[in-house]
Write a protein that holds these residues in place. Structure first.
Motif, PDB file in Angstrom:
ATOM      1  N   ASP A 168       0.810  -1.222   0.000  1.00  0.00           N
ATOM      2  CA  ASP A 168       0.000   0.000   0.000  1.00  0.00           C
ATOM      3  C   ASP A 168       0.843   1.272   0.000  1.00  0.00           C
ATOM      4  OD1 ASP A 168       0.903   0.049   2.628  1.00  0.00           O
ATOM      5  OD2 ASP A 168      -1.075  -0.132   3.533  1.00  0.00           O
ATOM      6  N   GLN A 188      -2.522  -5.545  -6.588  1.00  0.00           N
ATOM      7  CA  GLN A 188      -2.175  -5.062  -5.259  1.00  0.00           C
ATOM      8  C   GLN A 188      -1.720  -6.222  -4.374  1.00  0.00           C
ATOM      9  OE1 GLN A 188      -5.294  -2.926  -3.248  1.00  0.00           O
ATOM     10  NE2 GLN A 188      -3.904  -2.033  -1.764  1.00  0.00           N
ATOM     11  N   ARG A 190      -0.997  -7.292  -0.540  1.00  0.00           N
ATOM     12  CA  ARG A 190      -1.267  -6.923   0.845  1.00  0.00           C
ATOM     13  C   ARG A 190      -0.713  -7.988   1.783  1.00  0.00           C
ATOM     14  NH1 ARG A 190      -7.718  -5.409   0.233  1.00  0.00           N
ATOM     15  NH2 ARG A 190      -7.476  -3.664  -1.223  1.00  0.00           N
TER      16      ARG A 190
END
Length: 232
Positions: A168, A188, A190
């Motif tokens: 992030d 993305q 995470r």
């Protein structure tokens, strides 16, 4: 089996692996403020739905940080509580290392991006990120640090080889790191208990356990507080 948990950021996750590395189950929540209210439910469910009880696990693994102060406290406290209650060993895994394990296999040595480095980033307010750099074997080449981003950040690495920035915190890095060797994946990445567990299996085999009493989260920076205003 190893029961793993990760609450380093707003993501809350739990995973169950066999000691040979087979993933039996993984639950992840991506909503805000989930760690404190849902973590124990996730841990119980991932074990129960795999057909086992908490007493059946061999060890508890936790993402130790860096990351959110509150999230890390919740995760480590929960993991230590389970270890004390179940009389199981504790395994601590660096959050950034576990993040790198998610993406490293997609840049295997010998392909067009041979020599690629990996820089996981966790947002740490303003233009600062928690980050480190790892090679294609997952070995650390730049230690975990709190880094303020600017145009010169990572210039020495980018001048030599491609670097994949993810997590992030990478969203803040993209506008300032314009070097052609800076890679920002579209997917993305995470923090996840899934790869915490993968690394915990290796740590368990090597007998790498934490001191249950002394173990604390890897905050990286001191917790900053403000004094409340006096009541008039």
């Amino acid at each position: 089996m190893i029961l793993s948990l990760d609450t380093s950021t707003t993501v809350c996750s739990a995973a169950l692996h066999t000691l040979t590395g087979e993933l039996l189950g993984c639950y992840e929540l991506f909503t805000e403020r989930t760690a404190s209210s849902r973590l124990t439910t996730l841990l119980h469910d991932v074990v129960a739905h795999a057909g086992f009880a908490l007493a059946d696990v061999s060890a508890i693994a936790v993402a130790k940080g860096p990351g959110s102060y509150t999230g890390l406290r919740i995760g480590v406290s929960t993991a230590k509580g389970l270890c004390f209650a179940l009389d199981k060993p504790l395994i601590g895994i660096n959050t950034l290392v576990a993040m790198t394990e998610q993406i490293r296999p997609f840049y295997a040595p010998g392909n067009a991006l041979s020599g690629t480095l990996f820089c996981p980033m966790i947002d740490a307010r303003r233009m600062e990120v928690y980050c480190a750099i790892y090679d294609q074997q997952g070995q650390e080449v730049q230690p975990t640090s709190a880094t303020i981003l600017d145009e010169q950040s990572f210039a020495n690495w980018l001048a030599q080889q491609p670097v994949v920035f993810f997590g992030d915190g990478a969203a803040k890095a993209r506008p300032v790191l314009t070097h052609p060797n800076a890679i920002f994946p579209a997917v993305q990445v995470r923090p996840s208990a899934r790869t915490v567990g993968t690394l915990a299996v290796q740590a368990y085999a090597a007998g790498q356990f934490e001191d249950l009493i002394a173990f604390e989260p890897y905050y990286l920076k001191e917790f900053m507080t403000t004094k409340p205003k006096a009541v008039l």
